[in-house]
Write a protein that holds these residues in place. Structure first.
Motif, PDB file in Angstrom:
ATOM      1  N   UNK A   1       0.827  -1.211   0.000  1.00 26.72           N
ATOM      2  CA  UNK A   1       0.000   0.000   0.000  1.00 26.72           C
ATOM      3  C   UNK A   1       0.862   1.262   0.000  1.00 26.72           C
ATOM      4  N   UNK A   2       1.886   1.279   0.835  1.00 31.05           N
ATOM      5  CA  UNK A   2       2.718   2.482   0.942  1.00 31.05           C
ATOM      6  C   UNK A   2       3.700   2.611  -0.210  1.00 31.05           C
ATOM      7  N   UNK A   3       4.025   1.529  -0.853  1.00 30.50           N
ATOM      8  CA  UNK A   3       4.822   1.607  -2.078  1.00 30.50           C
ATOM      9  C   UNK A   3       4.000   2.310  -3.164  1.00 30.50           C
ATOM     10  N   UNK A   4       2.734   1.928  -3.298  1.00 30.85           N
ATOM     11  CA  UNK A   4       1.840   2.565  -4.277  1.00 30.85           C
ATOM     12  C   UNK A   4       1.650   4.051  -3.961  1.00 30.85           C
ATOM     13  N   UNK A   5       1.644   4.384  -2.668  1.00 35.67           N
ATOM     14  CA  UNK A   5       1.492   5.791  -2.253  1.00 35.67           C
ATOM     15  C   UNK A   5       2.757   6.610  -2.511  1.00 35.67           C
ATOM     16  N   UNK A   6       3.810   5.975  -2.987  1.00 35.61           N
ATOM     17  CA  UNK A   6       5.019   6.702  -3.340  1.00 35.61           C
ATOM     18  C   UNK A   6       6.029   6.885  -2.224  1.00 35.61           C
ATOM     19  N   UNK A   7       5.987   6.040  -1.209  1.00 37.94           N
ATOM     20  CA  UNK A   7       6.961   6.155  -0.124  1.00 37.94           C
ATOM     21  C   UNK A   7       8.341   5.777  -0.631  1.00 37.94           C
ATOM     22  N   UNK A   8       9.363   6.444  -0.097  1.00 36.71           N
ATOM     23  CA  UNK A   8      10.733   6.273  -0.565  1.00 36.71           C
ATOM     24  C   UNK A   8      11.446   5.084   0.055  1.00 36.71           C
ATOM     25  N   UNK A   9      11.052   4.709   1.256  1.00 35.02           N
ATOM     26  CA  UNK A   9      11.719   3.615   1.960  1.00 35.02           C
ATOM     27  C   UNK A   9      10.759   3.034   2.981  1.00 35.02           C
ATOM     28  N   UNK A  10      10.911   1.726   3.224  1.00 37.30           N
ATOM     29  CA  UNK A  10      10.135   1.050   4.252  1.00 37.30           C
ATOM     30  C   UNK A  10      11.121   0.397   5.216  1.00 37.30           C
ATOM     31  N   UNK A  11      10.886   0.613   6.502  1.00 37.24           N
ATOM     32  CA  UNK A  11      11.730   0.035   7.545  1.00 37.24           C
ATOM     33  C   UNK A  11      10.913  -1.035   8.258  1.00 37.24           C
ATOM     34  N   UNK A  12      11.515  -2.220   8.439  1.00 44.96           N
ATOM     35  CA  UNK A  12      10.827  -3.323   9.113  1.00 44.96           C
ATOM     36  C   UNK A  12      11.868  -4.184   9.814  1.00 44.96           C
ATOM     37  N   UNK A  13      11.408  -5.163  10.588  1.00 47.28           N
ATOM     38  CA  UNK A  13      12.349  -5.999  11.324  1.00 47.28           C
ATOM     39  C   UNK A  13      11.988  -7.469  11.191  1.00 47.28           C
ATOM     40  N   UNK A  14      12.933  -8.300  11.533  1.00 50.36           N
ATOM     41  CA  UNK A  14      12.718  -9.737  11.639  1.00 50.36           C
ATOM     42  C   UNK A  14      12.102 -10.382  10.421  1.00 50.36           C
ATOM     43  N   UNK A  15      11.137 -11.267  10.691  1.00 47.22           N
ATOM     44  CA  UNK A  15      10.485 -12.012   9.630  1.00 47.22           C
ATOM     45  C   UNK A  15       9.735 -11.129   8.655  1.00 47.22           C
ATOM     46  N   UNK A  16       9.192 -10.034   9.134  1.00 39.49           N
ATOM     47  CA  UNK A  16       8.473  -9.114   8.243  1.00 39.49           C
ATOM     48  C   UNK A  16       9.432  -8.523   7.225  1.00 39.49           C
TER      49      UNK A  16
ATOM     50  N   UNK B   1      12.207  -9.798   6.131  1.00 35.13           N
ATOM     51  CA  UNK B   1      12.583 -10.848   5.176  1.00 35.13           C
ATOM     52  C   UNK B   1      11.460 -11.089   4.168  1.00 35.13           C
ATOM     53  N   UNK B   2      10.235 -11.116   4.641  1.00 31.14           N
ATOM     54  CA  UNK B   2       9.082 -11.306   3.762  1.00 31.14           C
ATOM     55  C   UNK B   2       9.002 -10.182   2.730  1.00 31.14           C
ATOM     56  N   UNK B   3       9.204  -8.949   3.166  1.00 33.32           N
ATOM     57  CA  UNK B   3       9.153  -7.808   2.252  1.00 33.32           C
ATOM     58  C   UNK B   3      10.265  -7.888   1.218  1.00 33.32           C
ATOM     59  N   UNK B   4      11.477  -8.214   1.658  1.00 33.66           N
ATOM     60  CA  UNK B   4      12.611  -8.311   0.731  1.00 33.66           C
ATOM     61  C   UNK B   4      12.387  -9.402  -0.306  1.00 33.66           C
ATOM     62  N   UNK B   5      11.790 -10.509   0.101  1.00 34.30           N
ATOM     63  CA  UNK B   5      11.592 -11.640  -0.801  1.00 34.30           C
ATOM     64  C   UNK B   5      10.377 -11.488  -1.704  1.00 34.30           C
ATOM     65  N   UNK B   6       9.535 -10.490  -1.467  1.00 41.77           N
ATOM     66  CA  UNK B   6       8.334 -10.312  -2.270  1.00 41.77           C
ATOM     67  C   UNK B   6       8.583  -9.544  -3.554  1.00 41.77           C
ATOM     68  N   UNK B   7       9.736  -8.926  -3.681  1.00 41.32           N
ATOM     69  CA  UNK B   7      10.054  -8.214  -4.911  1.00 41.32           C
ATOM     70  C   UNK B   7       9.521  -6.797  -4.991  1.00 41.32           C
ATOM     71  N   UNK B   8       9.305  -6.173  -3.843  1.00 40.89           N
ATOM     72  CA  UNK B   8       8.885  -4.776  -3.845  1.00 40.89           C
ATOM     73  C   UNK B   8       9.978  -3.918  -4.463  1.00 40.89           C
ATOM     74  N   UNK B   9       9.577  -2.849  -5.108  1.00 40.24           N
ATOM     75  CA  UNK B   9      10.547  -1.944  -5.734  1.00 40.24           C
ATOM     76  C   UNK B   9      11.148  -0.953  -4.726  1.00 40.24           C
ATOM     77  N   UNK B  10      10.380  -0.615  -3.697  1.00 35.44           N
ATOM     78  CA  UNK B  10      10.830   0.337  -2.690  1.00 35.44           C
ATOM     79  C   UNK B  10      11.923  -0.320  -1.834  1.00 35.44           C
ATOM     80  N   UNK B  11      12.970   0.434  -1.477  1.00 39.63           N
ATOM     81  CA  UNK B  11      14.011  -0.139  -0.612  1.00 39.63           C
ATOM     82  C   UNK B  11      13.456  -0.536   0.755  1.00 39.63           C
ATOM     83  N   UNK B  12      13.901  -1.687   1.252  1.00 38.86           N
ATOM     84  CA  UNK B  12      13.514  -2.192   2.564  1.00 38.86           C
ATOM     85  C   UNK B  12      14.748  -2.125   3.457  1.00 38.86           C
ATOM     86  N   UNK B  13      14.629  -1.397   4.554  1.00 38.04           N
ATOM     87  CA  UNK B  13      15.740  -1.247   5.501  1.00 38.04           C
ATOM     88  C   UNK B  13      15.424  -2.074   6.746  1.00 38.04           C
ATOM     89  N   UNK B  14      16.334  -2.980   7.114  1.00 33.86           N
ATOM     90  CA  UNK B  14      16.066  -3.827   8.285  1.00 33.86           C
ATOM     91  C   UNK B  14      16.364  -3.134   9.605  1.00 33.86           C
TER      92      UNK B  14
END
Length: 92
Positions: free
Chosen positions: A43-58, A60-73
């Protein structure tokens, strides 16, 4: 201005709010983990967010899903867990 989404479990929301209060960037703290976190990230990738920060299993799930927005652990360590509990005590 940089738009940042932080996707974290409920128990970290207060800590994240405290940690981000001094920043001028557009930072949204979102409660969610795993599948809910993935839905929020999309949802926030579509809204044009520049980066998403998450931890742990979440994160990893985001990184493996192929999102275009950078994921910072957010690293999970014994030290960070102890710091989190101490910070929660201060906030309560």
């Amino acid at each position: 201005m940089v738009k940042i989404a932080i996707i974290i479990p409920r128990e970290l929301v207060k800590v994240a709010e405290s940690a981000t209060s001094a920043f001028q960037e557009e930072i949204h703290i979102l409660e969610g983990s795993m599948e809910r976190g993935l839905d929020l990230a999309k949802e926030y990738e579509v809204k044009g967010y520049d980066v998403i920060i998450a931890r742990g299993g979440t994160q990893l799930l985001l990184k493996n899903d192929g999102l275009e927005v950078p994921i910072v652990p957010i690293p999970i360590t014994a030290v960070s867990y102890t710091h989190l509990r101490a910070h929660e005590t201060v906030l309560d």
